[in-house]
Design an enzyme around this catalytic site. Structure first.
Site, PDB file in Angstrom:
ATOM      1  N   HIS A 135      -8.441  -2.525 -12.655  1.00 34.04           N
ATOM      2  CA  HIS A 135      -7.739  -2.580 -11.365  1.00 34.04           C
ATOM      3  C   HIS A 135      -8.723  -2.840 -10.219  1.00 34.04           C
ATOM      4  O   HIS A 135      -8.517  -3.735  -9.400  1.00 34.04           O
ATOM      5  CB  HIS A 135      -6.961  -1.283 -11.115  1.00 34.04           C
ATOM      6  N   HIS A 140      -9.187  -6.005  -6.885  1.00 33.75           N
ATOM      7  CA  HIS A 140      -9.625  -5.924  -5.484  1.00 33.75           C
ATOM      8  C   HIS A 140     -10.717  -6.908  -5.095  1.00 33.75           C
ATOM      9  O   HIS A 140     -10.801  -7.297  -3.929  1.00 33.75           O
ATOM     10  CB  HIS A 140     -10.149  -4.518  -5.167  1.00 33.75           C
ATOM     11  N   GLU A 183      -2.695  -2.887  -1.594  1.00 30.95           N
ATOM     12  CA  GLU A 183      -2.286  -2.611  -2.982  1.00 30.95           C
ATOM     13  C   GLU A 183      -1.051  -3.403  -3.428  1.00 30.95           C
ATOM     14  O   GLU A 183      -1.011  -3.889  -4.547  1.00 30.95           O
ATOM     15  CB  GLU A 183      -2.026  -1.105  -3.180  1.00 30.95           C
ATOM     16  N   SER A 202      -3.151  -6.650 -10.856  1.00 32.73           N
ATOM     17  CA  SER A 202      -3.727  -6.060 -12.072  1.00 32.73           C
ATOM     18  C   SER A 202      -2.652  -5.558 -13.033  1.00 32.73           C
ATOM     19  O   SER A 202      -2.968  -4.907 -14.021  1.00 32.73           O
ATOM     20  CB  SER A 202      -4.717  -4.941 -11.710  1.00 32.73           C
TER      21      SER A 202
HETATM   22  N1  HBI Z   1     -10.748   6.256  -4.050  1.00 32.86           N
HETATM   23  N2  HBI Z   1     -12.028   5.116  -5.576  1.00 32.86           N
HETATM   24  C1  HBI Z   1     -10.965   5.153  -4.769  1.00 32.86           C
HETATM   25  N3  HBI Z   1     -10.120   4.094  -4.711  1.00 32.86           N
HETATM   26  C2  HBI Z   1      -9.034   4.102  -3.908  1.00 32.86           C
HETATM   27  O1  HBI Z   1      -8.296   3.115  -3.851  1.00 32.86           O
HETATM   28  C3  HBI Z   1      -8.769   5.237  -3.143  1.00 32.86           C
HETATM   29  C4  HBI Z   1      -9.669   6.316  -3.237  1.00 32.86           C
HETATM   30  N4  HBI Z   1      -9.428   7.428  -2.495  1.00 32.86           N
HETATM   31  C5  HBI Z   1      -8.340   7.520  -1.591  1.00 32.86           C
HETATM   32  C6  HBI Z   1      -7.447   6.350  -1.606  1.00 32.86           C
HETATM   33  N5  HBI Z   1      -7.684   5.306  -2.315  1.00 32.86           N
HETATM   34  C7  HBI Z   1      -6.199   6.332  -0.790  1.00 32.86           C
HETATM   35  O2  HBI Z   1      -5.917   7.526  -0.162  1.00 32.86           O
HETATM   36  C8  HBI Z   1      -6.275   5.173   0.279  1.00 32.86           C
HETATM   37  O3  HBI Z   1      -6.083   5.130   1.308  1.00 32.86           O
HETATM   38  C9  HBI Z   1      -6.196   5.288   1.192  1.00 32.86           C
HETATM   39 FE    FE Z   2      -6.534  -0.134  -5.622  1.00 36.28          FE
END
Ligand code: HBI
Ligand code: FE
Length: 296
Positions: A135, A140, A183, A202
């Site tokens: 993913h 991304h 997303e 994904s």
């Molecule tokens: N951490 N590794 C990772 N990947 C994410 O997409 C991710 C995260 N922590 C918080 C989060 N996404 C969500 O709360 C996004 O806003 C915010």
């Molecule tokens: Fe993501």
């Protein structure tokens, strides 16, 4: 961030050897990927390459080629970083998985994109509830090569740091923006409706569902509408928001959101599947295009 990844203790878990400190930046343990890991990468990669033809947006398809990813083996973050750093100054960093929100925002604000180092197991090929390497990397990384989208991601990170200081409600509003754009976003291009959201790109099932199923709503991008809209993480989305361009996204994140957060505390949140009077709804099939529910 220090130049050398911080070495941490490892624990033996059902996911294999994982670092104890989940917020640490970890080196991609590339030589310890198993044959099974590379095989699941290959299966997912080849399946999505086929599904995304005519479904993913132009920028995703074009940019992905520049990384020379192949089904042969799991890409090395270092190889991808050589391309990425030169193009937009973004850098991939290895992480254990989901990070605390503030840590995640701080990485984005500094043009570091956290990529989970481990990949899902074969029995999770169709669905996994948390981000894995496939993913994060396949989904991304390609759009981080797009200058406008790259700036949007950084602006989101900076906005996240601010929202975190304002409070929990602001954070809920901002997180919905990430969810419905980065997303699960759709984009209207000259040749039709296309996918840019990494959660869709994904996923084989959702790539087809979001474009071809009559079930979900496809609603024109509206910042406040998105910030009010709830979402589910464990089913296909009931609503997708459609942008016209990445510039539109970038422009929407230029203003300071403080006043918007304050205004939104006075409004009800919107259930994931609802359509409102003023929504612009994108219809597929014959007579493809926008209709405004309020106009009928
Ligand atoms: N951490 N590794 C990772 N990947 C994410 O997409 C991710 C995260 N922590 C918080 C989060 N996404 C969500 O709360 C996004 O806003 C915010
Ligand atoms: Fe993501």
């Amino acid at each position: 961030m220090s130049a050398q990844p911080r070495r941490v203790e490892h624990l033996q878990t059902d996911k294999g050897n994982v670092p104890v400190y989940t917020t640490a930046v970890v080196e991609q343990p590339w030589s310890s990927y198993s044959r099974e890991d590379h095989t699941i990468w290959a299966a997912l990669f080849e399946r999505q390459q086929k599904v995304l033809v005519g479904r993913a947006c132009r920028e995703f398809i074009d940019n992905q080629k520049q990384f020379h990813m192949s089904p042969q083996s799991i890409p090395k973050f270092d190889d991808l970083n050589r391309v990425l750093k030169k193009a937009t100054g973004w850098e991939l960093i290895g992480v254990e998985g989901l990070l605390p929100e503030l840590t995640f925002f701080e990485h984005l604000a500094n043009r570091r994109f956290p990529v989970t180092w481990w990949i899902r197991k074969p029995e999770q090929i169709d669905y996994i509830s948390e981000p894995d390497l496939f993913h994060d990397l396949f989904g991304h990384v390609p759009l981080l090569l797009n200058p406008v989208f790259a700036d949007y991601m950084q602006a989101y990170g900076r906005g996240g740091v601010k929202a975190h200081a304002i409070g929990a409600d602001a954070l809920v509003n901002l997180t919905r923006l990430y969810w419905y754009t980065v997303e699960f976003g759709l984009i209207k291009q000259d040749d039709g409706l296309r996918i840019y959201g990494s959660g869709i790109v994904s996923s084989k099932g959702e790539s087809i569902h979001c474009l071809e199923s009559p079930a979900p709503n496809r609603i024109g991008f509206d910042l406040q509408r998105i910030m009010r809209t709830r979402y589910r993480i464990d089913t296909y989305q009931k609503t997708y928001f459609v942008i016209d361009s990445f510039e539109q996204l970038m422009n929407a994140t230029q203003p300071d959101f403080t006043a918007i957060y304050a205004e939104l505390t006075q409004q009800e949140s919107i259930p994931a599947g609802n359509v409102l009077q003023n929504d612009f709804v994108y219809n597929r099939g014959s007579g493809e295009g926008w209709t405004n529910v309020g106009d009928v």
